[in-house]
Design an enzyme around this catalytic site. Structure first.
Site, PDB file in Angstrom:
ATOM      1  N   LYS A 132      26.314  34.165  31.674  1.00 16.18           N
ATOM      2  CA  LYS A 132      26.721  33.393  32.572  1.00 16.18           C
ATOM      3  C   LYS A 132      26.264  33.875  34.109  1.00 16.18           C
ATOM      4  CE  LYS A 132      31.027  33.646  32.265  1.00 16.18           C
ATOM      5  NZ  LYS A 132      31.406  34.335  33.228  1.00 16.18           N
ATOM      6  N   ARG A 140      38.979  29.611  34.436  1.00 16.94           N
ATOM      7  CA  ARG A 140      39.238  30.521  33.377  1.00 16.94           C
ATOM      8  C   ARG A 140      40.259  30.058  32.227  1.00 16.94           C
ATOM      9  NH1 ARG A 140      36.001  34.936  34.450  1.00 16.94           N
ATOM     10  NH2 ARG A 140      36.435  36.939  33.247  1.00 16.94           N
ATOM     11  N   ARG A 178      25.642  46.390  28.108  1.00 16.14           N
ATOM     12  CA  ARG A 178      25.613  46.047  29.799  1.00 16.14           C
ATOM     13  C   ARG A 178      25.748  47.009  30.684  1.00 16.14           C
ATOM     14  NH1 ARG A 178      28.552  40.863  31.790  1.00 16.14           N
ATOM     15  NH2 ARG A 178      30.422  41.690  31.697  1.00 16.14           N
ATOM     16  N   ARG A 233      30.636  49.376  32.860  1.00 14.29           N
ATOM     17  CA  ARG A 233      32.125  48.807  33.521  1.00 14.29           C
ATOM     18  C   ARG A 233      33.094  49.142  32.415  1.00 14.29           C
ATOM     19  NH1 ARG A 233      31.420  42.387  35.091  1.00 14.29           N
ATOM     20  NH2 ARG A 233      33.403  42.416  34.130  1.00 14.29           N
ATOM     21  N   ARG A 260      39.317  41.722  25.296  1.00 11.89           N
ATOM     22  CA  ARG A 260      38.690  40.789  26.522  1.00 11.89           C
ATOM     23  C   ARG A 260      38.552  39.544  25.585  1.00 11.89           C
ATOM     24  NH1 ARG A 260      33.997  43.017  29.463  1.00 11.89           N
ATOM     25  NH2 ARG A 260      34.166  40.998  30.886  1.00 11.89           N
TER      26      ARG A 260
HETATM   27  P1  AMP Z   1      34.182  38.714  34.988  1.00 10.22           P
HETATM   28  O1  AMP Z   1      33.136  39.940  35.894  1.00 10.22           O
HETATM   29  O2  AMP Z   1      34.296  37.380  35.289  1.00 10.22           O
HETATM   30  O3  AMP Z   1      34.331  39.336  33.635  1.00 10.22           O
HETATM   31  O4  AMP Z   1      35.795  39.316  35.640  1.00 10.22           O
HETATM   32  C1  AMP Z   1      36.404  40.559  35.565  1.00 10.22           C
HETATM   33  C2  AMP Z   1      37.919  40.300  35.528  1.00 10.22           C
HETATM   34  O5  AMP Z   1      38.187  39.854  36.638  1.00 10.22           O
HETATM   35  C3  AMP Z   1      38.441  39.694  34.184  1.00 10.22           C
HETATM   36  O6  AMP Z   1      38.394  40.362  32.849  1.00 10.22           O
HETATM   37  C4  AMP Z   1      39.680  39.194  34.922  1.00 10.22           C
HETATM   38  O7  AMP Z   1      40.663  40.180  34.999  1.00 10.22           O
HETATM   39  C5  AMP Z   1      39.474  38.896  36.189  1.00 10.22           C
HETATM   40  N1  AMP Z   1      38.949  37.387  36.633  1.00 10.22           N
HETATM   41  C6  AMP Z   1      37.823  37.092  36.909  1.00 10.22           C
HETATM   42  N2  AMP Z   1      37.965  35.848  36.998  1.00 10.22           N
HETATM   43  C7  AMP Z   1      39.077  35.342  36.865  1.00 10.22           C
HETATM   44  C8  AMP Z   1      39.719  34.037  36.580  1.00 10.22           C
HETATM   45  N3  AMP Z   1      39.147  33.096  37.038  1.00 10.22           N
HETATM   46  N4  AMP Z   1      41.140  34.063  36.445  1.00 10.22           N
HETATM   47  C9  AMP Z   1      41.603  35.292  36.081  1.00 10.22           C
HETATM   48  N5  AMP Z   1      41.289  36.261  36.250  1.00 10.22           N
HETATM   49  C10 AMP Z   1      39.917  36.536  36.573  1.00 10.22           C
END
Ligand code: AMP
Length: 220
Positions: free
Chosen positions: A14, A89, A128, A161, A172
């Site tokens: 994505k 999300r 990653r 990460r 996750r």
């Molecule tokens: P990502 O980089 O998109 O995987 O986001 C990393 C972390 O940020 C996720 O595991 C969530 O804890 C938080 N996060 C990102 N986007 C959202 C969202 N739309 N709603 C809630 N938590 C989010």
């Protein structure tokens, strides 16, 4: 305002595709996870709150997240629209976002779901690597940097990460797949959903996404 939502599990590609679309369409790439990580690095109040959820693989509460995205979309560079990556999300976020956009006479133009099987997701995530200074994304086998352990763009050190470690990855995925599929259903019901097979090369997926947006992919 062109509001385009990209949906995909962690590891579906994505973020990579959002970057491609943003460049091609001249719209900012708005990634909720990047906004939270930047806030954590800067040590802001938002960062402190977000880190208590992110560190344990949980979602940040909907009100906090919607507020962050609304503020981001109000900035001048998003006047023509944005490519959203990682938001909404949950179904509740999608519904609240529809209401917020409707309040500005807007709507989501297209929700693009990049579909990838679960085992493939785990394989991708564990490989990653992210650059420390700006979050540029690499993969040990699929997209290695030219110099091992160093970002091609800014030379900073590449790291895994914490939430990409295998034990956290499975947690996750378990926490995020069901709400993500709710979001997919939400946009299917709104008749703006396009599903793209994400189990192909980055270029092929990118071309399929552009076609779904009615934009001709450029020949290379
Ligand atoms: P990502 O980089 O998109 O995987 O986001 C990393 C972390 O940020 C996720 O595991 C969530 O804890 C938080 N996060 C990102 N986007 C959202 C969202 N739309 N709603 C809630 N938590 C989010």
């Amino acid at each position: 305002m062109r509001v385009i939502v990209l949906i995909g599990a962690p590891g579906a590609g994505k973020g990579t595709q959002a970057g491609v679309l943003a460049e091609r369409l001249g719209l900012p790439h708005v990634a909720s996870g990047d906004i939270f990580r930047a806030a954590i690095r800067e040590g802001t109040a938002l960062g402190l709150e977000a880190s208590t959820y992110i560190d344990r693989g949980a979602l940040v509460p909907d009100e906090v997240t919607l507020g962050v995205i609304s503020a981001r979309l109000s900035r001048p560079d998003a006047r023509a629209g944005a490519i959203l990556d990682g938001f909404p999300r949950t179904r509740a976020q999608a519904e609240a976002f529809d209401r917020a956009l409707a309040g500005r006479g807007n709507r989501v133009e297209r929700a693009l779901y990049i579909e990838v099987g679960e085992e493939e997701l785990v394989r991708r995530l564990a490989g990653r690597r992210i650059c420390r200074s700006a979050g540029h994304v690499y993969h040990e086998t699929a997209k290695p940097p030219r110099r091992p352990g160093r970002c091609d763009i800014d030379g900073s050190q590449l790291e895994q990460r914490d939430d990409d470690r295998p034990e956290t990855v499975r947690a996750r995925l378990a926490a995020q797949l069901a709400p993500m599929l709710d979001v997919v259903d939400h946009y299917r019901g709104r008749d703006v959903l396009a599903v793209v097979d994400g189990d192909r090369s980055i270029d092929e997926v990118g071309r399929a996404l552009l076609r779904a947006l009615g934009t001709a992919p450029t020949a290379r």
